[in-house]
Scaffold this motif. Sequence first.
Motif, mmCIF file in Angstrom:
data_model
loop_
_atom_site.group_PDB
_atom_site.id
_atom_site.type_symbol
_atom_site.label_atom_id
_atom_site.label_comp_id
_atom_site.label_asym_id
_atom_site.label_seq_id
_atom_site.Cartn_x
_atom_site.Cartn_y
_atom_site.Cartn_z
ATOM 1 N N ALA A 1 0.828 -1.207 0.000
ATOM 2 C CA ALA A 1 0.000 0.000 0.000
ATOM 3 C C ALA A 1 0.863 1.258 0.000
ATOM 4 C CB ALA A 1 -0.924 -0.006 1.216
ATOM 5 N N GLY A 2 2.028 1.189 0.661
ATOM 6 C CA GLY A 2 2.899 2.356 0.728
ATOM 7 C C GLY A 2 3.505 2.755 -0.595
ATOM 8 N N THR A 3 3.533 1.836 -1.555
ATOM 9 C CA THR A 3 4.101 2.172 -2.868
ATOM 10 C C THR A 3 3.310 3.274 -3.566
ATOM 11 O OG1 THR A 3 2.790 0.408 -3.929
ATOM 12 C CG2 THR A 3 5.019 -0.153 -3.210
ATOM 13 N N VAL A 4 2.042 3.424 -3.209
ATOM 14 C CA VAL A 4 1.211 4.467 -3.836
ATOM 15 C C VAL A 4 1.834 5.844 -3.616
ATOM 16 C CG1 VAL A 4 -1.047 5.577 -3.802
ATOM 17 C CG2 VAL A 4 -0.882 3.083 -3.600
ATOM 18 N N ILE A 5 2.296 6.100 -2.392
ATOM 19 C CA ILE A 5 2.874 7.409 -2.063
ATOM 20 C C ILE A 5 4.282 7.542 -2.626
ATOM 21 C CG2 ILE A 5 3.600 8.899 -0.159
ATOM 22 C CD1 ILE A 5 1.396 7.588 1.530
ATOM 23 N N VAL A 6 5.099 6.507 -2.441
ATOM 24 C CA VAL A 6 6.506 6.593 -2.821
ATOM 25 C C VAL A 6 6.670 6.650 -4.335
ATOM 26 C CG1 VAL A 6 8.693 5.351 -2.766
ATOM 27 C CG2 VAL A 6 7.315 5.533 -0.700
ATOM 28 N N GLU A 7 5.892 5.892 -5.080
ATOM 29 C CA GLU A 7 5.998 5.943 -6.539
ATOM 30 C C GLU A 7 5.643 7.325 -7.067
ATOM 31 O OE1 GLU A 7 4.990 1.248 -7.544
ATOM 32 O OE2 GLU A 7 3.675 2.834 -8.250
#
Length: 315
Positions: free
Chosen positions: A251-257
């Motif tokens: 789920a955190g990839t949404v922000i980091v990407e």
Amino acid sequence: MLRTIARNIAEVVVTLILASFLIFIAMYLAPGDKAALLAGGPENLSPQTLAAINAQYHFDEPVWVQYGYWLGNALGGDFGRSYVYGQNVSSLLGSRMDVTLVLVLYTATIVICAGVVLGVVSALRRRRPADSVIVAVTTFLGGVPPFVAAVALIGVFSTLLGWFPTTGAGDGLLGRIHHLTLPALALAVGSIAGITRVTRQSMVGQQDAPHVDVARTRGLPYGHIVRQHLLRNSLAPIITMAGLVTASTIAGTVIVEQAFGLSGVGKLLIDAIDQRDLPVTQAVLLFLVLAYIVTTRIADVLQRLADPRLRESAS
């Protein structure tokens, strides 16, 4: 054992169906005319075009009928066509998936390796300065959100030192690792504390166990006791925490990407929501739910393999 496998499969199927229904309802209740979005805007929507689109996509049917059509197509791998890109959603999602999967695996590797090593050192140096430093640093880092870590890492390692690029996923294995190092670290910073804490607590709890006392009295090497009696018997809770951390990383990839300009599934979701590309939003959300479920189930299986007592209780 077969009963446990069947129960797990049934739970996964039921969870996915419920998640797919909730996702579909959320998209159904989203404001705006879906026919107008498909036609490229209200100005392109003549009565004939409206009737054709409603008939083709069943927009004039009740919601449960629309959901039935969508679910049937989704089970066959057809999530419709993107309103914005005009591509098949499955192909669009597949083209972005490799970046996200590599990022998640890279992050999980950093988190698990760093967390276990720090937890082991902290447990073996309990009540010493090294233990206090590790606990303090990991507790502080555990409160750093990924987007804050991303900004700090870009400022130091990209802008100031110029060691890593700020955007793009890179080409080839080495190029991809180089480009994804900062995004992976941004995701990992806040998660290392959880693995460290669980590893430390588990190993501290094992240090006074009878089998460890027996190993000490037999004069076994210290390294053997740490590996075979302390760390090995602490694996079950560590695996559980590693599974939860990896699942949350997805789920955190949404922000980091978005922060690093990576063309992955997370950025695709942000763009789809911003552009009201409902078929893409539905597919990506369902993919994230599926990835979360699969990750936690894999962790559950590994936990049972690591702890025979769990296998016996499940049989």
